[in-house]
Design a protein around this motif. Structure first.
Motif, PDB file in Angstrom:
ATOM      1  N   ILE A   9      41.326  16.344  36.204  1.00  0.00           N
ATOM      2  CA  ILE A   9      40.454  16.931  37.220  1.00  0.00           C
ATOM      3  C   ILE A   9      39.105  16.218  37.221  1.00  0.00           C
ATOM      4  CG2 ILE A   9      39.162  19.022  37.828  1.00  0.00           C
ATOM      5  CD1 ILE A   9      41.624  20.625  36.910  1.00  0.00           C
ATOM      6  N   ALA A  10      38.583  15.917  36.032  1.00  0.00           N
ATOM      7  CA  ALA A  10      37.296  15.233  35.937  1.00  0.00           C
ATOM      8  C   ALA A  10      37.355  13.839  36.550  1.00  0.00           C
ATOM      9  CB  ALA A  10      36.858  15.134  34.479  1.00  0.00           C
ATOM     10  N   LEU A  11      38.514  13.200  36.462  1.00  0.00           N
ATOM     11  CA  LEU A  11      38.652  11.851  37.002  1.00  0.00           C
ATOM     12  C   LEU A  11      39.079  11.843  38.472  1.00  0.00           C
ATOM     13  CD1 LEU A  11      40.338  10.164  33.927  1.00  0.00           C
ATOM     14  CD2 LEU A  11      37.956   9.982  34.665  1.00  0.00           C
ATOM     15  N   GLY A  12      39.206  13.028  39.065  1.00  0.00           N
ATOM     16  CA  GLY A  12      39.530  13.118  40.486  1.00  0.00           C
ATOM     17  C   GLY A  12      41.007  13.045  40.804  1.00  0.00           C
ATOM     18  N   GLN A  13      41.863  13.187  39.835  1.00  0.00           N
ATOM     19  CA  GLN A  13      43.307  13.147  40.040  1.00  0.00           C
ATOM     20  C   GLN A  13      43.847  14.583  40.170  1.00  0.00           C
ATOM     21  OE1 GLN A  13      44.956  10.279  40.407  1.00  0.00           O
ATOM     22  NE2 GLN A  13      43.020   9.193  40.142  1.00  0.00           N
ATOM     23  N   TYR A  14      43.505  15.242  41.269  1.00  0.00           N
ATOM     24  CA  TYR A  14      43.819  16.661  41.439  1.00  0.00           C
ATOM     25  C   TYR A  14      45.312  16.912  41.597  1.00  0.00           C
ATOM     26  CZ  TYR A  14      38.848  16.547  42.391  1.00  0.00           C
ATOM     27  OH  TYR A  14      37.511  16.324  42.302  1.00  0.00           O
ATOM     28  N   LEU A  15      45.991  16.088  42.367  1.00  0.00           N
ATOM     29  CA  LEU A  15      47.425  16.272  42.563  1.00  0.00           C
ATOM     30  C   LEU A  15      48.183  16.064  41.255  1.00  0.00           C
ATOM     31  CD1 LEU A  15      49.721  16.829  44.524  1.00  0.00           C
ATOM     32  CD2 LEU A  15      49.822  14.371  44.973  1.00  0.00           C
ATOM     33  N   LEU A  16      47.829  15.025  40.525  1.00  0.00           N
ATOM     34  CA  LEU A  16      48.474  14.759  39.248  1.00  0.00           C
ATOM     35  C   LEU A  16      48.208  15.897  38.255  1.00  0.00           C
ATOM     36  CD1 LEU A  16      50.175  12.712  37.693  1.00  0.00           C
ATOM     37  CD2 LEU A  16      48.066  11.604  36.996  1.00  0.00           C
ATOM     38  N   ALA A  17      46.990  16.411  38.253  1.00  0.00           N
ATOM     39  CA  ALA A  17      46.659  17.539  37.377  1.00  0.00           C
ATOM     40  C   ALA A  17      47.479  18.771  37.746  1.00  0.00           C
ATOM     41  CB  ALA A  17      45.166  17.848  37.454  1.00  0.00           C
ATOM     42  N   GLY A  18      47.661  18.999  39.038  1.00  0.00           N
ATOM     43  CA  GLY A  18      48.463  20.146  39.476  1.00  0.00           C
ATOM     44  C   GLY A  18      49.920  20.017  39.080  1.00  0.00           C
ATOM     45  N   VAL A  19      50.474  18.826  39.252  1.00  0.00           N
ATOM     46  CA  VAL A  19      51.869  18.600  38.866  1.00  0.00           C
ATOM     47  C   VAL A  19      52.025  18.768  37.355  1.00  0.00           C
ATOM     48  CG1 VAL A  19      53.670  16.821  38.711  1.00  0.00           C
ATOM     49  CG2 VAL A  19      52.402  17.136  40.837  1.00  0.00           C
ATOM     50  N   TYR A  20      51.100  18.220  36.595  1.00  0.00           N
ATOM     51  CA  TYR A  20      51.151  18.353  35.134  1.00  0.00           C
ATOM     52  C   TYR A  20      51.000  19.818  34.717  1.00  0.00           C
ATOM     53  CZ  TYR A  20      50.504  16.963  30.291  1.00  0.00           C
ATOM     54  OH  TYR A  20      50.652  16.803  28.956  1.00  0.00           O
ATOM     55  N   PHE A  21      50.138  20.544  35.431  1.00  0.00           N
ATOM     56  CA  PHE A  21      49.921  21.967  35.141  1.00  0.00           C
ATOM     57  C   PHE A  21      51.199  22.768  35.369  1.00  0.00           C
ATOM     58  CE2 PHE A  21      48.531  26.261  36.452  1.00  0.00           C
ATOM     59  CZ  PHE A  21      47.846  26.617  35.308  1.00  0.00           C
ATOM     60  N   ILE A  22      52.007  22.361  36.348  1.00  0.00           N
ATOM     61  CA  ILE A  22      53.266  23.052  36.631  1.00  0.00           C
ATOM     62  C   ILE A  22      54.367  22.615  35.666  1.00  0.00           C
ATOM     63  CG2 ILE A  22      55.073  23.386  38.380  1.00  0.00           C
ATOM     64  CD1 ILE A  22      52.436  24.790  39.042  1.00  0.00           C
ATOM     65  N   LEU A  23      54.476  21.327  35.378  1.00  0.00           N
ATOM     66  CA  LEU A  23      55.596  20.809  34.591  1.00  0.00           C
ATOM     67  C   LEU A  23      55.449  20.985  33.079  1.00  0.00           C
ATOM     68  CD1 LEU A  23      56.514  17.525  36.480  1.00  0.00           C
ATOM     69  CD2 LEU A  23      57.634  19.747  36.585  1.00  0.00           C
ATOM     70  N   ALA A  24      54.240  20.982  32.550  1.00  0.00           N
ATOM     71  CA  ALA A  24      54.050  21.059  31.096  1.00  0.00           C
ATOM     72  C   ALA A  24      54.634  22.334  30.482  1.00  0.00           C
ATOM     73  CB  ALA A  24      52.576  20.916  30.747  1.00  0.00           C
ATOM     74  N   PRO A  25      54.426  23.515  31.066  1.00  0.00           N
ATOM     75  CA  PRO A  25      55.050  24.702  30.474  1.00  0.00           C
ATOM     76  C   PRO A  25      56.580  24.670  30.522  1.00  0.00           C
ATOM     77  CG  PRO A  25      53.284  25.344  31.943  1.00  0.00           C
ATOM     78  CD  PRO A  25      53.495  23.883  32.134  1.00  0.00           C
ATOM     79  N   PHE A  26      57.141  24.100  31.590  1.00  0.00           N
ATOM     80  CA  PHE A  26      58.595  24.008  31.677  1.00  0.00           C
ATOM     81  C   PHE A  26      59.164  23.115  30.579  1.00  0.00           C
ATOM     82  CE2 PHE A  26      57.788  25.274  36.136  1.00  0.00           C
ATOM     83  CZ  PHE A  26      58.605  26.395  36.163  1.00  0.00           C
ATOM     84  N   THR A  27      58.521  21.988  30.331  1.00  0.00           N
ATOM     85  CA  THR A  27      59.026  21.098  29.285  1.00  0.00           C
ATOM     86  C   THR A  27      58.865  21.714  27.897  1.00  0.00           C
ATOM     87  OG1 THR A  27      56.920  19.922  29.219  1.00  0.00           O
ATOM     88  CG2 THR A  27      58.655  18.992  30.600  1.00  0.00           C
ATOM     89  N   ALA A  28      57.752  22.398  27.653  1.00  0.00           N
ATOM     90  CA  ALA A  28      57.557  23.055  26.359  1.00  0.00           C
ATOM     91  C   ALA A  28      58.615  24.139  26.148  1.00  0.00           C
ATOM     92  CB  ALA A  28      56.158  23.655  26.275  1.00  0.00           C
ATOM     93  N   HIS A  29      58.901  24.888  27.206  1.00  0.00           N
ATOM     94  CA  HIS A  29      59.923  25.926  27.100  1.00  0.00           C
ATOM     95  C   HIS A  29      61.299  25.304  26.867  1.00  0.00           C
ATOM     96  CE1 HIS A  29      62.058  29.660  27.756  1.00  0.00           C
ATOM     97  NE2 HIS A  29      62.842  29.013  28.612  1.00  0.00           N
TER      98      HIS A  29
END
Length: 140
Positions: free
Chosen positions: A54-74
């Motif tokens: 988010i700080a680097l301006g990569q909002y879409l990538l941050a959103g995708v990572y925010f969605i996918l990270a919990p799924f992979t951990a689970h």
């Protein structure tokens, strides 16, 4: 002004990364449920990474990572639970099934180890490799 906000977000991400790294290092071998503890600690890495994006301006990538990270951990935790967590999963605490001595393809582990040690005494080969052969009698 935007540069200050980005700098603050990167400092927060760096702080979370350092805290997470210290948490991973401080886990000792006596810790119960190490896999689950590590996945929990890596969650801080995920949040730090999202803040940095988010700080680097990569909002879409941050959103995708925010969605996918919990799924992979689970998925990792669930796979460990289903296949390897003998401490907590009662279904995995069963004794291994007995292997039929007359089965042509499945042999007990002890028998295979005995054959390998017997063959290694006969053949002086490199210990880095293990070769198992099957004898086939065409009359059967």
């Amino acid at each position: 002004m935007i540069e200050y906000v980005q700098s603050i977000l990167l400092i927060i991400a760096a702080f979370l990364t350092i805290v997470s790294a210290m948490g991973l290092i401080s886990l000792n071998n006596a810790t119960n449920n190490k896999v689950y503890a590590r996945i929990h600690i890596v969650g801080l890495f995920d949040i730090a990474c999202i803040i940095a994006m988010i700080a680097l301006g990569q909002y879409l990538l941050a959103g995708v990572y925010f969605i996918l990270a919990p799924f992979t951990a689970h998925a990792i935790a669930n796979a460990y639970w289903k296949k390897e967590d003998r401490e907590n999963n009662v279904d995995l605490m069963t004794v291994e099934e007995e292997v039929d001595e007359n089965h042509p393809f499945i042999h007990p582990k002890e028998k295979m180890q005995a054959l390998e040690s017997e063959n290694s005494e006969k053949l002086k080969v490199d210990d880095r490799f293990s070769v198992t052969t099957i004898e086939i009698d065409e009359g059967e």
